[in-house]
Write an enzyme that holds these catalytic residues in place. Structure first.
Site, short mmCIF file in Angstrom:
data_model
loop_
_atom_site.label_atom_id
_atom_site.label_comp_id
_atom_site.label_asym_id
_atom_site.label_seq_id
_atom_site.Cartn_x
_atom_site.Cartn_y
_atom_site.Cartn_z
CG LEU A 172 -1.85 -1.12 1.46
CD1 LEU A 172 -2.59 -0.95 2.80
CD2 LEU A 172 -2.84 -1.19 0.31
N GLY B 112 18.87 12.90 -18.61
CA GLY B 112 17.58 13.54 -18.40
C GLY B 112 17.70 14.59 -17.30
CD GLU C 227 16.66 17.82 -20.78
OE1 GLU C 227 16.44 17.09 -19.81
OE2 GLU C 227 15.92 17.85 -21.81
N GLY D 102 11.76 10.34 -18.00
CA GLY D 102 10.30 10.34 -17.94
C GLY D 102 9.75 9.03 -17.42
NE ARG D 103 7.13 7.26 -12.37
CZ ARG D 103 7.71 6.23 -11.74
NH1 ARG D 103 9.02 6.24 -11.53
NH2 ARG D 103 7.01 5.20 -11.32
CG ASP E 254 1.99 9.10 -12.20
OD1 ASP E 254 1.48 10.16 -11.78
OD2 ASP E 254 3.11 8.69 -11.85
CB ALA F 128 2.27 11.94 -5.16
CG HIS G 207 11.09 41.21 9.04
ND1 HIS G 207 11.76 41.21 7.83
CD2 HIS G 207 11.95 41.69 9.96
CE1 HIS G 207 12.98 41.69 8.01
NE2 HIS G 207 13.13 41.98 9.30
P1 NAI Z 1 10.71 14.61 -16.74
O1 NAI Z 1 9.74 14.56 -17.85
O2 NAI Z 1 10.58 15.60 -15.65
O3 NAI Z 1 12.17 14.82 -17.33
C1 NAI Z 1 12.74 13.99 -18.29
C2 NAI Z 1 13.79 14.79 -19.03
O4 NAI Z 1 14.55 13.91 -19.83
C3 NAI Z 1 13.18 15.84 -19.94
O5 NAI Z 1 13.74 17.08 -19.65
C4 NAI Z 1 13.56 15.34 -21.33
O6 NAI Z 1 13.81 16.39 -22.23
C5 NAI Z 1 14.82 14.55 -21.06
N1 NAI Z 1 15.10 13.49 -22.01
C6 NAI Z 1 14.22 12.63 -22.57
N2 NAI Z 1 14.88 11.74 -23.35
C7 NAI Z 1 16.20 12.03 -23.26
C8 NAI Z 1 17.38 11.47 -23.80
N3 NAI Z 1 17.32 10.40 -24.58
N4 NAI Z 1 18.57 12.02 -23.49
C9 NAI Z 1 18.63 13.11 -22.68
N5 NAI Z 1 17.55 13.68 -22.13
C10 NAI Z 1 16.34 13.15 -22.41
O7 NAI Z 1 10.76 13.11 -16.18
P2 NAI Z 1 11.51 12.51 -14.91
O8 NAI Z 1 12.49 13.46 -14.36
O9 NAI Z 1 11.97 11.17 -15.33
O10 NAI Z 1 10.34 12.37 -13.88
C11 NAI Z 1 9.21 11.55 -14.20
C12 NAI Z 1 7.97 12.09 -13.56
O11 NAI Z 1 8.03 11.96 -12.16
C13 NAI Z 1 7.77 13.54 -13.87
O12 NAI Z 1 6.47 13.74 -14.34
C14 NAI Z 1 7.98 14.23 -12.60
O13 NAI Z 1 7.17 15.38 -12.45
C15 NAI Z 1 7.67 13.17 -11.56
N6 NAI Z 1 8.48 13.41 -10.38
C16 NAI Z 1 8.15 14.48 -9.60
C17 NAI Z 1 8.92 14.81 -8.52
C18 NAI Z 1 8.57 16.02 -7.73
O14 NAI Z 1 7.45 16.49 -7.82
N7 NAI Z 1 9.50 16.58 -6.96
C19 NAI Z 1 10.11 14.04 -8.17
C20 NAI Z 1 10.39 12.98 -9.10
C21 NAI Z 1 9.57 12.69 -10.15
#
Ligand code: NAI
Length: 489
Positions: free
Chosen positions: A54, A198, A221, A293-294, A333, A341, A466
């Site tokens: 869970l 990434g 990136e 990405g996911r 997702d 989340a 402040h």
């Molecule tokens: P993301 O979509 O944020 O970033 C993936 C990055 O990889 C993008 O900037 C993309 O341009 C780049 N990319 C894609 N293919 C590539 C390649 N072949 N070579 C180099 N760069 C490449 O996805 P990320 O960071 O994997 O996170 C997945 C999901 O999980 C996101 O939607 C994110 O918002 C969520 N997440 C949120 C967190 C938070 O709210 N703090 C923490 C961790 C994840």
């Protein structure tokens, strides 16, 4: 396979057992368990199907354990930089098992709390892998072949199966050196030389954490800047800070291939992965994180067979989570949009209320706050300046940047950054973009401002304590209202 969680007990090995519910939720991550809790609160009989623990990705592999690790990294930074505050301390090492124990302690406490809550609400938890056997039925199979499958039926079925790390075709993951974020969060060592592929949210968080814990880090990136979906000015401050911290970045570049090298024979030190880059360059690493990405986890659960429309694996829904197939909903997702989340959580609540016959307001993605917990943090809500200009016209949008240099608490913390406001001319604030240490904690006020469509004058009239970093938001709105006291705008 089935927990008796306070409701009439269901045993899946007992075909006569009660298996009819008002709601069957498939997946007990943030979206699924929020839906289950709200539905139970509204008096519905709920079954929650989960093959793992869970809490899902957020609790076990995502938000919670990574933020605990990032906190250990923050403590390491505090020690490393203690001299700047007149405190004499030296970072003599990082006890990785102790870091892991701290992380696991946080997760375990929250897991116990969640399990107790679900039990207390009388939700029937069914352990096993679920798959739609009809629009309103889920067939659950146990990993234990001794236990017979069970079919649960619901007045409604909510699919909340979440996402998994997206891989790069041709690049193998081994969980040891070539990692997804699932592997990275469980890693029992600190990388020596890491490459993060990434520069999105996960990439920036791990790059920051590993650097603070002593690793050499390079981020690759594909797009021209880190956090490419954030306001460009936030990326700029983040990149400047990363550079100062010794994190290398290669933007506009992808990885063309990965080879293994014999580290001992090559004399390259602890680096047995060689990455070939799209610009012809090469990088050596002992650890590579793929954070590109996911992907939605929707294969093999019978969605298409029930007539659900999928787009590249994502489930298309209306704003209230309805899939178009009567009685079948989706949240989290697997629904296109922000994979966060708290968005899934909010969607789960909305769907439970729809099922209970209420009329909730849909979740609006642009009002979902976003925080990347690296150093410095990047937080935002609402539209970027570009999105606002596209929506309202360039002449109808104003931006204002308030530098944290003018904020006392930020000076005390020795952090740099800014608050950037986006407003419609003579209208409300439609976007707030923050960068700097700890600014993630400011997003609550920012989201109220944007969500309640406040005008700068409305916020300017409110007194901010402040010295706090929140004051930066107050000052920025004073400036936008034409009443700047400290002229940093
Ligand atoms: P993301 O979509 O944020 O970033 C993936 C990055 O990889 C993008 O900037 C993309 O341009 C780049 N990319 C894609 N293919 C590539 C390649 N072949 N070579 C180099 N760069 C490449 O996805 P990320 O960071 O994997 O996170 C997945 C999901 O999980 C996101 O939607 C994110 O918002 C969520 N997440 C949120 C967190 C938070 O709210 N703090 C923490 C961790 C994840």
């Amino acid at each position: 396979m089935v927990d008796n969680a306070g409701q009439p007990s269901v045993s899946v090995s007992d075909p006569e057992a009660a298996t009819a519910f008002d709601v069957v939720v498939l997946g007990a991550g943030s979206g699924g368990y929020a839906c289950a809790l709200r539905a139970a609160q509204l008096g519905l009989r709920v079954a929650l199907v989960e093959e793992d623990k869970l809490g899902g990705t957020c609790l076990h592999r995502g938000c919670i354990p990574t933020k605990a690790l990032l906190h250990s990294a923050e403590v390491a930074d505090a020690v490393t930089h203690s001299g700047a505050f007149g405190v004499l301390a030296a970072l003599t090492g990082v006890d990785v098992p102790a870091v892991r124990a701290y992380r696991d302690g946080v997760v375990d406490r929250l897991f116990k709390g969640l399990t107790g809550l679900i039990k207390g609400r009388g939700i029937t938890v069914v352990h096993g892998r679920g798959r739609l056997s009809g629009p309103r039925s889920v067939l659950v199979e146990s990993a234990d072949p001794e236990i017979a499958p069970v079919e649960l039926t619901g007045g409604a079925v909510v699919v909340a199966t979440g996402s998994v790390p997206r891989l790069i075709p041709g690049i193998e993951v081994d969980g040891e050196q070539m990692l997804t974020s699932d592997d990275a969060v469980a890693l029992a060592r600190i990388p020596v030389r890491a490459v993060v592929i990434g520069g999105g949210v996960i990439g920036c968080e791990f790059a920051s954490m590993w650097r603070s814990l002593g690793a050499e880090v390079t981020v690759i990136e594909a797009l021209p800047r880190l956090l490419p979906t954030e306001e460009p000015a936030s990326s700029k401050v983040l990149e400047r800070s990363f550079r100062k911290r010794g994190i290398a970045m290669k933007t506009g570049i992808t990885v063309a291939g990965v080879d293994r090298v014999d580290a001992e024979a090559s004399g390259t030190g602890p680096t047995d992965v060689r990455l070939r880059l799209s610009d012809g360059g090469e990088l050596l690493a002992d650890t590579v994180l793929i954070a590109t990405g996911r992907a939605p986890r929707t294969d093999g659960i019978g969605l298409a067979e029930q007539g659900v429309i999928l787009d590249r694996g994502f489930v298309l829904t209306d704003p209230l989570g309805r899939t178009g197939v009567e009685g079948l909903f989706a949240v989290g997702d697997i629904v296109p949009g922000l994979q966060l989340a708290h968005r899934g959580f909010a969607q789960g609540i909305v769907v439970a209320e729809v099922i209970a016959g209420q009329s909730p307001a849909p979740v609006r993605d642009e009002l979902v706050p976003r925080v990347t917990y690296c150093v410095p943090e990047v937080a935002s809500v609402g539209l970027t300046s570009q999105q606002a200009e596209e929506r309202y016209g360039a002449d109808a949008v104003l931006t204002l940047t308030y530098d944290l240099g003018g904020n006392g608490k930020s000076q005390i913390l020795r952090t740099q950054g800014h608050a950037l406001l986006v407003r419609r001319v003579d209208g409300p604030v439609v976007g707030i973009h923050l960068v700097g240490e700890r600014v993630g904690e400011l997003i609550g006020e920012a989201q109220l401002i944007v969500g309640w469509e406040a005008h700068p004058d409305d916020v300017a009239a409110l007194i901010h304590a402040h010295p706090t970093q929140n004051e930066a938001l107050g000052e920025a709105h004073l400036a936008l209202a034409g009443k700047a006291l400290h002229a940093h705008a």
